[in-house]
Design an enzyme around this catalytic site. Structure first.
Site, PDB file in Angstrom:
ATOM      1  N   GLU A 106      67.170 -80.299  37.968  1.00  0.00           N
ATOM      2  CA  GLU A 106      66.352 -79.079  38.000  1.00  0.00           C
ATOM      3  C   GLU A 106      65.423 -78.953  39.203  1.00  0.00           C
ATOM      4  OE1 GLU A 106      66.334 -78.206  33.185  1.00  0.00           O
ATOM      5  OE2 GLU A 106      64.451 -78.777  34.154  1.00  0.00           O
ATOM      6  N   ASN A 107      65.579 -79.787  40.216  1.00  0.00           N
ATOM      7  CA  ASN A 107      64.671 -79.692  41.361  1.00  0.00           C
ATOM      8  C   ASN A 107      64.893 -78.425  42.172  1.00  0.00           C
ATOM      9  OD1 ASN A 107      64.016 -82.196  40.394  1.00  0.00           O
ATOM     10  ND2 ASN A 107      64.264 -83.271  42.339  1.00  0.00           N
TER      11      ASN A 107
END
Length: 860
Positions: free
Chosen positions: A456-457
């Site tokens: 999810e970065n």
């Protein structure tokens, strides 16, 4: 006979003749330093016994210094531990036989995290990465007799604060449970979840968390082997091996490969130079037994044995359990975007599974039995993939061995989740070493399916306000750091050391590193839960591969009794609020996951005031969500080809998204998942008053089937009955029945109706399902008498249970802890007799079994 086969036949004959010689072994001597460790707080010189591998928290607990951080609010009382330095030491004996060896190493499989290591008062190592192994040559430092190792662990929080204060901006680390200006986990290559997450406690550990060995050897050793299946079908398989050999003596050696101790051998005579050498071998396996995922076939593992010989002396041996298979991630353009599916041995396979987190926050406390239970729970639920999520650890070798043995593929994240990273060169070099080490360690596992850069970065950069946090110059620097790590360093490590395995830069993303768009790539579908959409949203705009989704529930009362005093067993209690880590202040101040459970419960069920009943309904809610999601994803194949819910397990006893709690107890959702992940399912869906019934099959061959469809009321009276004989194609999802509700019944009281679907093969039911026209809160369950009896068996008890009328979500609550029910939280049709096995070695008082159902619940 082709040249490749002739060559291998000649080589085999040569080495069969050579094998007639008398060989002696001088393989490396390896022993573990595992006993008699001690530890002390830095500067205190108060030494207490320690367990290695272990952590300082578990050692403090064992010595009675702290109370169990899993119980009640005790976690709050142990936060001082993270701010201290800790020292571990051990004396061990070395004999002259070891000292006589040409090479002696001390191997630290894992140090957590900032440490200085002394051997006989000589500094031999300074470490700053939990995720890598350290090998130190100590030939000139070891002495005959008693030697001493001392490891000084520096507080990871204090070390992180030094780095945080050295820069003039904050790096987001949204899940760390610390004030915003004190979040340090991004500076330290250590399991991020140790600093707290939205399902786990903050226990920032230190310690010797993986084993310590001494290794002594002469001549040469096999340092590592890379294996690749370059071709595999029913006729033959071609195996390629690249063997890394370290020689302390140059000279002529033989490298041999033996497969399953058979006469099929590949080998090579080589001249080794002093230092690192690489030797390549190829071997052919005729009529190979291929490795298959759970449900498709046997996950067969060959034993590949390598040996290194110098004259008649065997210098080293190296053995690998290896699954022969081909696997590729297929992303091809189509009418929607691009496909995203895994092709195993030439067949597209729908991935059914879950995300896994470490089974203990105090990570080294995970036992082999815990790993066995974890993977067995996946197997029992018909899973074929798990995702090792990036805020955790690269799991123990045994975890991957179990996945290999049980046909469970692994989506493997690198350890980056929900945060950005510092960009200094030392940190980037540390990441590179970590990537190389773990890629090499895990690459030969048949279970390894994918390397994923982060969790999810990329999504956080664009959607969580991260890039707006920085000045333009810092923003550019942070983005370039992202690109260097996830577009350069990590893919380079995979490409060089595991080129057969796909690299995926972030989860979720679309094709070509673009943001997830549900048209290509994978998706985290948190529109349900965090976005408060209804469960019907699982059926809308379905992604190509759903690698995260979920909803929370409370664990069962047995587990709650284990972590909470009785006086705190109510919804608003301090313990229940403390145990809930999912905070959602964006909804309203103080709103958390407990409130979200209650909010969703009100949409689908009547919300009980009684706490025990609330716990029960919370599990029904989660089960309903997972059933809805999985069936929706599977009905949408081949458009959608993967469903991995969040999450399979827990790291402590808590309220979370898990389907199996910390103690291994199945929640209602795991029973629902097991049924929804069966190789063949029937599933109903209603749109605009039209009922559609699907059959979904993962089998690689067609099914000659019968399907029986009945509509009945809750008293058991049939209003509609139809039988069909569809042929179910291999690996497919098809509609076998479609009809408007008006053609099924003229009864307007659909709140007391249920559609009963049975799929038969050779007159045996292989799949079944029920479909209600309304949500459970609106169904009118009748008063009914649920009867049950139990008969003693060799495995425990056989329970027979029946009901005169429709019984909803029947829960058998067994007071004893060490039992397992083969089914639970099920509906019982009027007049149906259902049998459930209760597996235990205890004597159970049947009169203590409690039966709970929606029929008896307050308000129904």
């Amino acid at each position: 006979m082709n040249n490749f086969t002739k060559h291998n036949l000649v080589i085999s004959l040569i080495f069969m003749l050579l094998s007639c010689n008398n060989y002696t072994e001088d393989i490396p001597v390896i022993f573990e330093i595992s006993s008699d460790w001690e530890f002390s707080e830095g500067g205190m010189e108060k030494w207490l016994p320690a367990i290695v591998p272990g952590t300082v928290h578990s050692d403090l607990l064992a010595n009675g210094i702290i109370n169990d951080p899993h119980y009640s609010l005790n976690e709050n009382d142990v936060q001082w531990v993270e701010k201290k330095d800790w020292i571990y030491r051990v004396d061990f004996k070395i004999g002259d036989d070891i000292l006589a060896k040409e090479n002696i190493e001390i191997i630290f499989k894992g140090l957590d995290t900032y440490s200085d290591v002394y051997l006989n008062d000589s500094l031999i190592l300074s470490s700053d990465n939990m995720f890598i192994e350290h090998r130190i040559g100590v030939k000139g430092i070891l002495a005959e007799g008693i030697n001493n190792i001392k490891v000084i662990f520096h507080s990871p929080v204090n070390e992180g604060l030094k780095k945080l204060r050295a820069i003039d901006y904050l790096i987001p680390a949204i899940n760390e449970q610390a004030p915003v200006n004190e979040r340090t986990n991004v500076f330290t290559r250590k399991a991020p979840f140790h600093f707290g997450w939205d399902w786990g406690p903050r226990l920032v550990t230190s310690g010797v968390w993986r084993p310590v060995f001494v290794k002594a050897w002469d001549n040469a050793v096999i340092e590592d082997v890379y294996l690749e299946t370059r071709k595999a079908n029913e006729i033959n398989a071609e195996i390629f091996a690249r063997i890394e050999v370290i020689a302390s003596k140059a000279g002529s050696y033989k490298v041999n490969l033996n497969i399953n101790e058979m006469s099929r051998v590949a080998g090579k005579l080589v001249d080794l130079k002093e230092g690192v050498n690489f030797i390549e071998l190829s071997a052919e396996i005729r009529n190979p037994k291929l490795w298959w995922t759970n449900g498709l076939g046997k996950p067969y593992l060959y034993t590949l044995s390598f040996s290194l010989e110098k004259g008649n002396l065997i210098s080293d041996k190296h053995e690998i359990k290896y699954g022969v298979r081909t696997l590729r991630l297929v992303q091809e353009p189509d009418s929607t975007g691009r496909s995203f599916y895994f092709e195993l041995n030439g067949f597209p396979v729908f991935m059914k599974g879950a995300n896994v987190i470490p089974s203990e926050t105090l990570t080294p406390m995970v036992t082999k039995e815990t790993y066995q239970n974890l993977i067995n729970n996946a197997v029992e639920a018909h899973m074929n993939m798990v995702r090792v999520w990036g805020g955790a650890i690269y799991e123990d070798d045994y975890f991957y061995q179990l996945c290999d043995q049980n046909g469970i593929l692994v989506w493997q994240d690198f350890m980056f989740a929900c945060a950005l990273q510092p960009g200094d060169e030392a940190h980037l070099e540390n990441i590179r070493k970590e990537a190389v080490y773990n890629v090499k360690r895990l690459r030969n596992n048949a279970s390894l399916a994918l390397w994923c850069g982060n969790n999810e970065n990329l999504h956080g950069w664009h959607h969580w306000g991260w890039k707006e946090m920085f000045s333009p110059a810092t923003r550019e620097y942070m983005w370039k750091t992202y690109e260097r790590i996830f577009y350069e360093i990590l893919p380079a490590a995979v490409h060089e050391f595991d080129p057969k395995t796909q690299y995926w830069s972030s989860s979720p993303i679309s094709y070509d590193n673009k943001l997830a768009d549900r048209k290509s790539g994978d998706e985290h579908d948190w529109t349900i839960w965090f976005g408060q959409k209804s469960f019907s949203a699982f059926e809308e705009n379905i992604p190509r591969f759903v690698s995260e989704y979920g909803i929370q529930s409370f664990p069962g009362m047995q587990t709650i009794n284990g972590f909470s005093p009785v006086e705190n067993q109510y919804f608003e209690s301090p313990v229940m609020r403390h145990r809930q880590r999912s905070k959602m202040e964006y909804i309203k101040p103080g709103f958390d996951g407990n409130d979200m459970i209650k909010w969703y419960m009100g949409n689908y069920y009547k919300v009980p005031d009684n706490f025990e009943e609330f716990v029960y309904v919370s599990q029904l809610l989660q089960a309903k969500a997972y059933k809805t999601a999985i069936e929706s994803h599977r009905r949408a194949m081949p458009h959608c080809m993967g469903s991995l819910y969040w999450q399979l397990n827990d790291s402590w006893p808590t309220i979370s998204w898990s389907s199996v709690d910390y103690y291994g107890r199945w929640k209602a959702s795991h029973y629902a998942v097991r049924k929804a992940y069966n190789d063949v399912i029937v599933s109903a869906s209603m749109h605009e008053n039209e009922l559609k019934i699907f059959v979904v099959s993962d089998r690689l061959t067609p099914i000659e089937s019968k399907i029986k469809i009945r509509l009945m009321n809750f008293d058991g009276i049939e209003l509609f009955n139809k039988e069909l004989s569809p042929k179910i194609p291999a690996n497919s999802s098809i509609v076998v029945f479609s009809e408007s509700i008006g053609n099924l019944t003229t009864d307007n009281n659909t709140k007391e109706l249920v559609v009963v679907i049975d799929l038969l093969e050779d007159d045996k039911v292989i799949a079944d399902n029920l479909y209600y026209f309304h949500e459970p809160k609106d169904l009118i369950f009748p008063d009914t008498e649920i009867k049950f009896s139990a008969t003693k068996t060799a495995k425990g008890y056989l329970i027979s249970i029946s009901s005169d009328k429709m019984a909803g979500s029947v829960f058998l609550d067994i007071p004893s802890e060490d039992v397992f029910l083969t089914d639970n939280f099920f509906d019982i049709l009027p007049g149906q007799q259902k049998f459930v096995e209760l597996i235990t070695d205890q004597i159970i008082d049947v009169n203590e079994i409690k039966v709970l159902s929606l029929n008896k619940l307050q308000g129904y």
